[in-house]
Write an enzyme that holds these catalytic residues in place. Sequence first.
Site, PDB file in Angstrom:
ATOM      1  N   GLU A 147      67.944  -7.575  47.990  1.00 19.55           N
ATOM      2  CA  GLU A 147      69.242  -8.154  47.481  1.00 19.55           C
ATOM      3  C   GLU A 147      68.900  -5.866  46.530  1.00 19.55           C
ATOM      4  O   GLU A 147      68.181  -5.460  46.394  1.00 19.55           O
ATOM      5  CB  GLU A 147      68.976  -8.607  45.651  1.00 19.55           C
ATOM      6  CG  GLU A 147      69.750  -8.900  45.316  1.00 19.55           C
ATOM      7  CD  GLU A 147      69.573  -9.336  44.491  1.00 19.55           C
ATOM      8  OE1 GLU A 147      70.301  -9.658  43.400  1.00 19.55           O
ATOM      9  OE2 GLU A 147      68.824 -10.177  43.719  1.00 19.55           O
ATOM     10  N   HIS A 206      75.044 -12.466  45.650  1.00 17.85           N
ATOM     11  CA  HIS A 206      75.028 -13.052  44.362  1.00 17.85           C
ATOM     12  C   HIS A 206      76.464 -12.804  43.434  1.00 17.85           C
ATOM     13  O   HIS A 206      76.652 -12.002  43.774  1.00 17.85           O
ATOM     14  CB  HIS A 206      74.136 -12.786  43.112  1.00 17.85           C
ATOM     15  CG  HIS A 206      72.447 -13.822  44.005  1.00 17.85           C
ATOM     16  ND1 HIS A 206      71.647 -13.005  43.427  1.00 17.85           N
ATOM     17  CD2 HIS A 206      72.719 -14.789  44.048  1.00 17.85           C
ATOM     18  CE1 HIS A 206      70.735 -13.433  43.667  1.00 17.85           C
ATOM     19  NE2 HIS A 206      71.163 -15.114  43.817  1.00 17.85           N
ATOM     20  N   ARG A 212      75.956 -12.392  33.010  1.00 12.45           N
ATOM     21  CA  ARG A 212      74.844 -13.080  33.774  1.00 12.45           C
ATOM     22  C   ARG A 212      75.388 -14.603  32.730  1.00 12.45           C
ATOM     23  O   ARG A 212      74.868 -15.377  33.164  1.00 12.45           O
ATOM     24  CB  ARG A 212      73.543 -12.856  33.430  1.00 12.45           C
ATOM     25  CG  ARG A 212      73.361 -11.622  34.405  1.00 12.45           C
ATOM     26  CD  ARG A 212      71.817 -11.787  34.942  1.00 12.45           C
ATOM     27  NE  ARG A 212      72.039 -11.543  35.863  1.00 12.45           N
ATOM     28  CZ  ARG A 212      70.267  -9.966  36.289  1.00 12.45           C
ATOM     29  NH1 ARG A 212      70.011  -9.682  35.050  1.00 12.45           N
ATOM     30  NH2 ARG A 212      70.443 -10.015  37.454  1.00 12.45           N
ATOM     31  N   GLU A 241      74.399 -16.985  39.728  1.00 13.07           N
ATOM     32  CA  GLU A 241      72.830 -16.627  39.649  1.00 13.07           C
ATOM     33  C   GLU A 241      73.886 -16.708  37.582  1.00 13.07           C
ATOM     34  O   GLU A 241      74.784 -15.551  37.675  1.00 13.07           O
ATOM     35  CB  GLU A 241      72.932 -15.938  39.863  1.00 13.07           C
ATOM     36  CG  GLU A 241      71.422 -15.274  39.311  1.00 13.07           C
ATOM     37  CD  GLU A 241      70.254 -13.770  40.002  1.00 13.07           C
ATOM     38  OE1 GLU A 241      69.452 -14.400  40.588  1.00 13.07           O
ATOM     39  OE2 GLU A 241      71.325 -13.077  40.234  1.00 13.07           O
TER      40      GLU A 241
END
Length: 293
Positions: A147, A206, A212, A241
């Site tokens: 990632e 993701h 977020r 996410e």
Amino acid sequence: MNPLGIHALVWAGDLSPASAHKVIENSKAAGFDLVELSLHDPSTLDVALTRRLLEEQQLQVGCSRGLAFNADVSSEDPACVARGVALLEQAVSLTQALGGTYFGGVPYSALGKYNHPLTPGGRRNVVGSLRRLAAFAAERGVTIGIEVVNRYESNVINTARQALQLIDDVGANNMVVHLDTYHMNIEEIDFVKPVLECGDRLGYVHIGESHRGYLGSGTIDFTSFFHALAQIDYRGPITFESFSSAVVAQGLSNDLAVWRNLWQDGMDLATHAHGFIKAQAKGAGLGIADRGY
């Protein structure tokens, strides 16, 4: 079809039996095909129960974790590197035991802000550790995802191009790039070129908003990103996410700087995300199953 996934921290901050029920049952109810379990603290995980619940709900599973500074494989301290490798091998074994074939996250450094650049010796330790981990994972049928995270969470790689170079240096064929739109928004020049550069070496995605929180309420150019995925004929998981101080995972919440309450209702957040991702994917021509919200 691209499996649509959701991170377990939308629902619960640990993997205890009660939380496993909540995570897996809610993920299915919200229409997802896959759930990503964070193995940052596997001490409460009941592997047999969790695998049974996943099978009952017909959900795929992916796993991930990061490392602490005392188990940093990019360190020059051999004991520190050895601790990190042991934790990563444990995570791969748990992934296999849960019925999964993908383990990702940040297996190449501690998860946190460094106050210095990566050293040449540290990079050698990263490559050596990942080479060993990839071989360990290959024996268990597990793919390792690298990632790409931002500069405040690692000093090893921050862009897709750096991830590709790291994978080339390791030289293992069971390693793929994992892109995250939240991190791309900080580090990449746009949302298209990194995807095209990865091509068939992109193995996991993701979907996260710039803050977020709820998808579509921030600054991410999702339309460009999803069209880039379609351009490379991406067939891997697309996993939502999101983090809020409403769900606290000891340690990990601090590592990720989850200070704000961006949402309270995980189910509302999740069903909104499922619909948003499905619409974006279909608009771009990706193959998404027509079920759920």
